[in-house]
Design an enzyme around this catalytic site. Structure first.
Site, PDB file in Angstrom:
ATOM      1  N   GLY A  12       0.795  -1.235   0.000  1.00 25.16           N
ATOM      2  CA  GLY A  12       0.000   0.000   0.000  1.00 25.16           C
ATOM      3  C   GLY A  12       0.822   1.277   0.000  1.00 25.16           C
ATOM      4  CE1 TYR A  68       5.741   8.209   4.388  1.00 23.40           C
ATOM      5  CE2 TYR A  68       6.737   6.066   4.761  1.00 23.40           C
ATOM      6  CZ  TYR A  68       6.437   7.339   5.201  1.00 23.40           C
ATOM      7  OH  TYR A  68       6.829   7.738   6.454  1.00 23.40           O
TER       8      TYR A  68
HETATM    9  N1  CAA Z   1       0.460  -8.277   2.476  1.00 22.18           N
HETATM   10  C1  CAA Z   1      -0.214  -9.063   1.594  1.00 22.18           C
HETATM   11  N2  CAA Z   1      -1.513  -8.907   1.339  1.00 22.18           N
HETATM   12  C2  CAA Z   1      -2.167  -7.979   2.027  1.00 22.18           C
HETATM   13  C3  CAA Z   1      -1.521  -7.132   2.961  1.00 22.18           C
HETATM   14  C4  CAA Z   1      -0.149  -7.340   3.170  1.00 22.18           C
HETATM   15  N3  CAA Z   1       0.554  -6.589   4.038  1.00 22.18           N
HETATM   16  N4  CAA Z   1      -2.419  -6.278   3.471  1.00 22.18           N
HETATM   17  C5  CAA Z   1      -3.604  -6.563   2.876  1.00 22.18           C
HETATM   18  N5  CAA Z   1      -3.431  -7.575   2.013  1.00 22.18           N
HETATM   19  C6  CAA Z   1      -4.465  -8.198   1.151  1.00 22.18           C
HETATM   20  C7  CAA Z   1      -5.811  -8.213   1.862  1.00 22.18           C
HETATM   21  O1  CAA Z   1      -5.893  -9.371   2.667  1.00 22.18           O
HETATM   22  C8  CAA Z   1      -6.782  -8.202   0.715  1.00 22.18           C
HETATM   23  O2  CAA Z   1      -6.831  -9.476   0.161  1.00 22.18           O
HETATM   24  P1  CAA Z   1      -8.188 -10.041  -0.524  1.00 22.18           P
HETATM   25  O3  CAA Z   1      -8.491  -9.105  -1.664  1.00 22.18           O
HETATM   26  O4  CAA Z   1      -7.821 -11.406  -0.942  1.00 22.18           O
HETATM   27  O5  CAA Z   1      -9.194  -9.969   0.572  1.00 22.18           O
HETATM   28  C9  CAA Z   1      -6.088  -7.311  -0.318  1.00 22.18           C
HETATM   29  O6  CAA Z   1      -4.683  -7.368   0.009  1.00 22.18           O
HETATM   30  C10 CAA Z   1      -6.564  -5.871  -0.265  1.00 22.18           C
HETATM   31  O7  CAA Z   1      -6.206  -5.361   1.016  1.00 22.18           O
HETATM   32  P2  CAA Z   1      -6.960  -4.222   1.721  1.00 22.18           P
HETATM   33  O8  CAA Z   1      -8.347  -4.624   2.021  1.00 22.18           O
HETATM   34  O9  CAA Z   1      -6.129  -3.753   2.851  1.00 22.18           O
HETATM   35  O10 CAA Z   1      -6.995  -3.095   0.577  1.00 22.18           O
HETATM   36  P3  CAA Z   1      -7.548  -1.699   0.738  1.00 22.18           P
HETATM   37  O11 CAA Z   1      -7.527  -1.066  -0.604  1.00 22.18           O
HETATM   38  O12 CAA Z   1      -8.798  -1.655   1.510  1.00 22.18           O
HETATM   39  O13 CAA Z   1      -6.435  -0.962   1.681  1.00 22.18           O
HETATM   40  C11 CAA Z   1      -4.362  -0.006   2.208  1.00 22.18           C
HETATM   41  C12 CAA Z   1      -5.141  -0.868   1.232  1.00 22.18           C
HETATM   42  C13 CAA Z   1      -4.966   1.399   2.265  1.00 22.18           C
HETATM   43  C14 CAA Z   1      -2.957   0.091   1.699  1.00 22.18           C
HETATM   44  C15 CAA Z   1      -4.423  -0.631   3.620  1.00 22.18           C
HETATM   45  O14 CAA Z   1      -4.026  -1.988   3.521  1.00 22.18           O
HETATM   46  C16 CAA Z   1      -3.473   0.092   4.576  1.00 22.18           C
HETATM   47  O15 CAA Z   1      -3.750   1.166   5.066  1.00 22.18           O
HETATM   48  N6  CAA Z   1      -2.333  -0.531   4.875  1.00 22.18           N
HETATM   49  C17 CAA Z   1      -1.323   0.037   5.779  1.00 22.18           C
HETATM   50  C18 CAA Z   1      -0.264   0.764   4.993  1.00 22.18           C
HETATM   51  C19 CAA Z   1       0.800   1.215   5.955  1.00 22.18           C
HETATM   52  O16 CAA Z   1       1.435   0.436   6.648  1.00 22.18           O
HETATM   53  N7  CAA Z   1       1.074   2.518   5.986  1.00 22.18           N
HETATM   54  C20 CAA Z   1       2.049   3.057   6.885  1.00 22.18           C
HETATM   55  C21 CAA Z   1       1.614   4.440   7.279  1.00 22.18           C
HETATM   56  S1  CAA Z   1       2.619   5.079   8.586  1.00 22.18           S
HETATM   57  C22 CAA Z   1       3.995   5.521   7.844  1.00 22.18           C
HETATM   58  O17 CAA Z   1       4.124   5.496   6.665  1.00 22.18           O
HETATM   59  C23 CAA Z   1       5.104   5.986   8.744  1.00 22.18           C
HETATM   60  C24 CAA Z   1       6.276   5.144   8.619  1.00 22.18           C
HETATM   61  O18 CAA Z   1       7.268   5.604   8.107  1.00 22.18           O
HETATM   62  C25 CAA Z   1       6.305   3.767   9.179  1.00 22.18           C
END
Ligand code: CAA
Length: 249
Positions: free
Chosen positions: A151, A155
């Site tokens: 996702g 970034y």
């Molecule tokens: N690895 C593999 N597959 C994954 C996964 C992962 N990490 N996360 C989700 N999936 C899968 C889901 O199980 C889903 O599978 P199905 O379609 O088979 O059900 C599919 O991928 C879609 O996933 P989502 O439902 O999560 O998709 P979405 O579009 O609703 O959301 C997203 C996507 C917005 C990226 C959400 O997953 C999210 O917010 N993820 C977190 C991203 C993250 O870690 N950001 C960090 C922010 S903080 C920061 O950036 C500061 C820093 O420096 C650390």
């Protein structure tokens, strides 16, 4: 004008940035917190909070994604405060989406704010540092620039790019007393976490060996260490503070 070493922290009124400002002012620097024009009210409020806590921290406006705005910001700083000798590039945003759903604007916003900014801001102050024979540049990257994150194609690319910049400029300035390093925080207890769905965040924290988020002060401490004159032999490094989420050489 001041006799203290002048430090500028971009993204200085954000979660990690404001903790860095507090750390640096407590270490005896004169500190300026940079903020985006849209954060005017927040910056004024933050400055009042700092004042109430006995911390004298200046605020300076500038859109770091715009080179022209950075030229203006640097001009104001030079006239009012003098030469920046410690620069912390901390401004950053997220627009998390899978690549399938990410559009050009999501890509551009993150690359401009998180990566172009490092060029735009550093360019304004690097000559002042090399001419003075002393400088500290600390770029706030991320664990996700090291390991990639579902996702975060935008970034992760920007944060990895920050370290490429860091390694190159570290070599260019090494003979001039200027060090350039990255700090790569893990997931940190700031407002940025609110954009992550609660169940997704829980899944991430479960994978962190320390089983918790970082506190902003824990990241700020690493920046304070790198900014210190005594850290003069560390350059081109990328120091992790990620609770063990990604352990590597
Ligand atoms: N690895 C593999 N597959 C994954 C996964 C992962 N990490 N996360 C989700 N999936 C899968 C889901 O199980 C889903 O599978 P199905 O379609 O088979 O059900 C599919 O991928 C879609 O996933 P989502 O439902 O999560 O998709 P979405 O579009 O609703 O959301 C997203 C996507 C917005 C990226 C959400 O997953 C999210 O917010 N993820 C977190 C991203 C993250 O870690 N950001 C960090 C922010 S903080 C920061 O950036 C500061 C820093 O420096 C650390």
């Amino acid at each position: 004008m001041t006799t203290k070493t002048l430090a500028l922290v971009t993204g200085g009124v954000g979660g990690i940035g404001s903790a860095i400002c507090a750390e640096l002012v407590q270490r005896g620097y004169q500190v300026l917190a940079g903020y985006h024009p849209s954060e005017e009210a927040r910056a004024r409020e933050k400055q009042k909070e700092w004042q109430a806590a006995g911390l004298d921290i200046g605020i300076v406006v500038g859109d770091v994604s715009s080179f022209a705005a950075c030229v203006e910001m640097a001009k104001t700083i030079k006239e009012k405060f003098g030469t920046v000798q410690v620069l912390v590039n901390c401004a950053g945003i997220t627009r998390d989406k899978t690549l399938k759903k990410m559009d050009e604007a999501d890509w551009a916003a993150v690359l401009h704010t998180n990566l172009d900014s490092v060029f735009n801001v550093t360019k304004q102050f690097i000559d002042g540092m090399t001419e003075a024979g002393f400088g500290r540049i600390v770029n706030i990257s991320s664990v996700n620039g090291k390991k990639g994150q579902f996702g975060q194609a935008n970034y992760s690319a920007a944060k990895a790019g920050m370290h490429g910049f860091t390694m190159a400029v570290a070599q260019e300035t090494a003979r001039k007393g200027v060090t350039v390093n990255c700090v790569s925080p893990g997931y940190t207890n700031t407002a940025m976490m609110k954009a992550i769905p609660a169940d997704v965040l829980k899944g991430i924290v479960d994978q962190v060996p320390m089983q918790r988020l970082a506190e902003p002060e824990e990241i700020a401490y690493v920046v304070g260490f790198l900014a210190d004159r005594r850290a003069g032999y560390i350059t081109g490094a990328n120091i992790s503070a990620n609770g063990g989420l990604f352990i590597s050489f």
